[in-house]
Design an enzyme around this catalytic site. Structure first.
Site, PDB file in Angstrom:
ATOM      1  CG  ASP A 257      65.921 -47.073 -15.259  1.00  8.87           C
ATOM      2  OD1 ASP A 257      66.715 -46.643 -16.121  1.00  8.87           O
ATOM      3  OD2 ASP A 257      64.951 -47.798 -15.514  1.00  8.87           O
TER       4      ASP A 257
ATOM      5  CB  SER B 240      59.108 -66.847 -20.041  1.00  9.61           C
ATOM      6  OG  SER B 240      59.321 -65.849 -21.008  1.00  9.61           O
TER       7      SER B 240
ATOM      8  CG  HIS C 151      59.359 -62.296 -20.874  1.00  8.48           C
ATOM      9  ND1 HIS C 151      59.857 -63.268 -20.036  1.00  8.48           N
ATOM     10  CD2 HIS C 151      59.387 -61.141 -20.150  1.00  8.48           C
ATOM     11  CE1 HIS C 151      60.175 -62.731 -18.867  1.00  8.48           C
ATOM     12  NE2 HIS C 151      59.888 -61.441 -18.902  1.00  8.48           N
TER      13      HIS C 151
ATOM     14  CD  GLU D  21      59.636 -58.923 -16.165  1.00  8.16           C
ATOM     15  OE1 GLU D  21      60.220 -59.239 -17.226  1.00  8.16           O
ATOM     16  OE2 GLU D  21      59.520 -57.763 -15.763  1.00  8.16           O
TER      17      GLU D  21
ATOM     18  CG  PHE E 238      54.178 -49.152 -16.247  1.00  9.14           C
ATOM     19  CD1 PHE E 238      54.493 -48.598 -15.020  1.00  9.14           C
ATOM     20  CD2 PHE E 238      53.649 -50.440 -16.277  1.00  9.14           C
ATOM     21  CE1 PHE E 238      54.270 -49.292 -13.844  1.00  9.14           C
ATOM     22  CE2 PHE E 238      53.420 -51.151 -15.108  1.00  9.14           C
ATOM     23  CZ  PHE E 238      53.728 -50.579 -13.892  1.00  9.14           C
TER      24      PHE E 238
HETATM   25  P1  FAD Z   1      71.919 -50.820 -20.999  1.00 10.18           P
HETATM   26  O1  FAD Z   1      71.951 -51.896 -22.017  1.00 10.18           O
HETATM   27  O2  FAD Z   1      73.138 -50.607 -20.180  1.00 10.18           O
HETATM   28  O3  FAD Z   1      71.547 -49.462 -21.776  1.00 10.18           O
HETATM   29  C1  FAD Z   1      71.179 -48.300 -21.075  1.00 10.18           C
HETATM   30  C2  FAD Z   1      71.348 -47.082 -21.955  1.00 10.18           C
HETATM   31  O4  FAD Z   1      72.745 -46.798 -22.114  1.00 10.18           O
HETATM   32  C3  FAD Z   1      70.808 -47.242 -23.385  1.00 10.18           C
HETATM   33  O5  FAD Z   1      70.300 -45.991 -23.791  1.00 10.18           O
HETATM   34  C4  FAD Z   1      72.026 -47.625 -24.190  1.00 10.18           C
HETATM   35  O6  FAD Z   1      71.880 -47.298 -25.559  1.00 10.18           O
HETATM   36  C5  FAD Z   1      73.124 -46.797 -23.493  1.00 10.18           C
HETATM   37  N1  FAD Z   1      74.458 -47.405 -23.523  1.00 10.18           N
HETATM   38  C6  FAD Z   1      74.773 -48.681 -23.226  1.00 10.18           C
HETATM   39  N2  FAD Z   1      76.113 -48.870 -23.326  1.00 10.18           N
HETATM   40  C7  FAD Z   1      76.633 -47.674 -23.678  1.00 10.18           C
HETATM   41  C8  FAD Z   1      77.960 -47.215 -23.899  1.00 10.18           C
HETATM   42  N3  FAD Z   1      79.023 -48.020 -23.788  1.00 10.18           N
HETATM   43  N4  FAD Z   1      78.133 -45.901 -24.220  1.00 10.18           N
HETATM   44  C9  FAD Z   1      77.066 -45.073 -24.319  1.00 10.18           C
HETATM   45  N5  FAD Z   1      75.787 -45.459 -24.111  1.00 10.18           N
HETATM   46  C10 FAD Z   1      75.581 -46.754 -23.787  1.00 10.18           C
HETATM   47  N6  FAD Z   1      64.769 -52.597 -14.452  1.00 10.18           N
HETATM   48  C11 FAD Z   1      64.981 -52.903 -13.160  1.00 10.18           C
HETATM   49  O7  FAD Z   1      65.382 -52.036 -12.373  1.00 10.18           O
HETATM   50  N7  FAD Z   1      64.763 -54.164 -12.678  1.00 10.18           N
HETATM   51  C12 FAD Z   1      64.338 -55.166 -13.481  1.00 10.18           C
HETATM   52  O8  FAD Z   1      64.154 -56.290 -13.024  1.00 10.18           O
HETATM   53  C13 FAD Z   1      64.115 -54.881 -14.864  1.00 10.18           C
HETATM   54  N8  FAD Z   1      63.736 -55.841 -15.733  1.00 10.18           N
HETATM   55  C14 FAD Z   1      63.606 -55.549 -17.069  1.00 10.18           C
HETATM   56  C15 FAD Z   1      63.302 -56.591 -17.959  1.00 10.18           C
HETATM   57  C16 FAD Z   1      63.183 -56.333 -19.319  1.00 10.18           C
HETATM   58  C17 FAD Z   1      62.881 -57.463 -20.253  1.00 10.18           C
HETATM   59  C18 FAD Z   1      63.348 -55.003 -19.808  1.00 10.18           C
HETATM   60  C19 FAD Z   1      63.194 -54.705 -21.272  1.00 10.18           C
HETATM   61  C20 FAD Z   1      63.663 -53.981 -18.942  1.00 10.18           C
HETATM   62  C21 FAD Z   1      63.812 -54.230 -17.564  1.00 10.18           C
HETATM   63  N9  FAD Z   1      64.159 -53.239 -16.652  1.00 10.18           N
HETATM   64  C22 FAD Z   1      64.350 -53.548 -15.321  1.00 10.18           C
HETATM   65  C23 FAD Z   1      64.333 -51.857 -17.105  1.00 10.18           C
HETATM   66  C24 FAD Z   1      65.791 -51.533 -17.463  1.00 10.18           C
HETATM   67  O9  FAD Z   1      66.600 -51.648 -16.326  1.00 10.18           O
HETATM   68  C25 FAD Z   1      65.813 -50.107 -18.013  1.00 10.18           C
HETATM   69  O10 FAD Z   1      65.213 -50.081 -19.281  1.00 10.18           O
HETATM   70  C26 FAD Z   1      67.165 -49.419 -18.019  1.00 10.18           C
HETATM   71  O11 FAD Z   1      66.949 -48.038 -18.279  1.00 10.18           O
HETATM   72  C27 FAD Z   1      68.142 -49.922 -19.070  1.00 10.18           C
HETATM   73  O12 FAD Z   1      68.582 -51.169 -18.795  1.00 10.18           O
HETATM   74  P2  FAD Z   1      69.463 -51.983 -19.881  1.00 10.18           P
HETATM   75  O13 FAD Z   1      69.873 -53.240 -19.228  1.00 10.18           O
HETATM   76  O14 FAD Z   1      68.762 -52.062 -21.163  1.00 10.18           O
HETATM   77  O15 FAD Z   1      70.714 -50.964 -19.985  1.00 10.18           O
END
Ligand code: FAD
Length: 283
Positions: free
Chosen positions: A108, A14, A265, A16, A215
């Protein structure tokens, strides 16, 4: 190392992309998609920038990929900075467009944005998508073989990953990495806590080393010392950098697939050439 002949890569790929904002970026994306779709990707995805005007860029880009290229195009959706109502509207719009796959993220907080929004974590977003749209979407989430930079520790990060799957995610894409062992260890750890969804490695081709360094500092992905040293030594020799990094990343992909990775990916950064060079090297 000279390229060694291999059998064709028996794995889905895939790609991105990020949403273009200028005419120049739109043309560049168009050219890249034309070239990359010849590889018949399983699907393509479009990233999402939190906040304001960037929201509509993802929707427009998804419409373009579907209408002009007939691609299965999956929007990324992040909850950071958004209200429940805004996120619901996007989910419903994607549903009405016939989109079947979403990559659900926390995102973020962009500088200058004060509020984190109504949902704090990606697990809450996954739950919300299921509440709004039931089983309509296949949901991918992010995971971090080298641990998310804000996690308390590796075990807390694993527990969070499980929370996202328990909330209803169907699969995961990893942050990029250059150490295959870290990926395999992560998959083992995840299986031990009862998570059995496919975990697809995210692959970052190396086209621009200073950009990659930036990055990696932000997202916590490690560039091994030997790789940094070699790439730095090539300085401005772009041919040598291209040849070497294609070799390194293709070898990583080969190890991952041979070790059981269910797909690859590619973070294309809207450029076809570095990704295609790796795929060609893989046969
Ligand atoms: P989460 O899973 O919510 O985790 C964030 C942090 O919070 C982690 O440290 C986790 O351990 C902690 N955490 C989660 N739940 C809890 C809880 N209940 N209590 C305490 N701590 C907790 N960013 C963008 O802005 N746009 C994009 O399109 C984008 N695409 C991405 C695609 C991929 C494949 C990847 C790997 C990353 C992408 N990102 C994108 C970056 C991503 O948004 C960041 O890495 C962000 O900091 C974390 O997102 P997450 O969904 O993993 O967050």
């Amino acid at each position: 190392m000279s390229p060694t002949p291999h059998s064709p890569l028996p794995t889905p790929v895939s790609f991105e992309f990020f949403p273009p904002k200028t005419d120049e970026q739109r043309d560049a994306l168009e050219r890249s998609v034309q070239r990359l779709k010849a590889v018949a990707p399983d699907y393509v995805s479009m990233t999402f920038g939190a906040g304001g005007s960037t929201l509509s860029h993802t929707v427009e880009a998804i419409k373009g990929l579907r209408a002009n290229h007939g691609l299965d195009a999956a929007p990324h959706l992040s909850c950071m900075g958004g209200s429940r109502a805004e996120i619901r509207a996007l989910i419903e719009e994607y549903q009405s467009l016939g989109v079947r796959r979403i990559v659900a993220l926390r995102g973020d907080l962009p500088s200058g944005m004060a509020s984190i929004g109504d949902l704090r974590y990606a697990s809450e977003l996954v739950e919300f998508i299921r509440d709004v749209s039931g089983d309509h979407f296949h949901i991918e989430v992010a995971c971090y073989p080298e641990v998310h930079p804000q996690a308390d520790d590796a075990l807390a990060d694993l527990a969070n990953f499980k929370r996202k799957i328990d909330a209803g995610a169907n699969g995961a894409i990893t942050q990029y990495f250059y150490n295959a062992d870290g990926y395999f260890r992560f998959v083992d750890a995840v299986r031990k806590i009862g998570v059995d969804v496919p975990i697809v490695p995210g692959i970052m081709p190396i086209a621009n080393f200073s950009q990659l360094r930036r990055f990696s500092e932000m997202c916590g992905a490690e560039i091994p010392r030997w790789l940094t040293k070699r790439l730095t030594a090539y300085a401005d020799d772009t041919d040598a950098i291209r040849e070497f990094s294609t070799d390194v990343v293709a070898e990583l992909c080969r190890k991952l697939v041979d070790g059981g990775a269910p797909g690859l990916h590619f973070y294309t950064l809207n450029r076809a050439k570095p990704t295609l060079a790796i795929l060609e090297r893989l046969g």
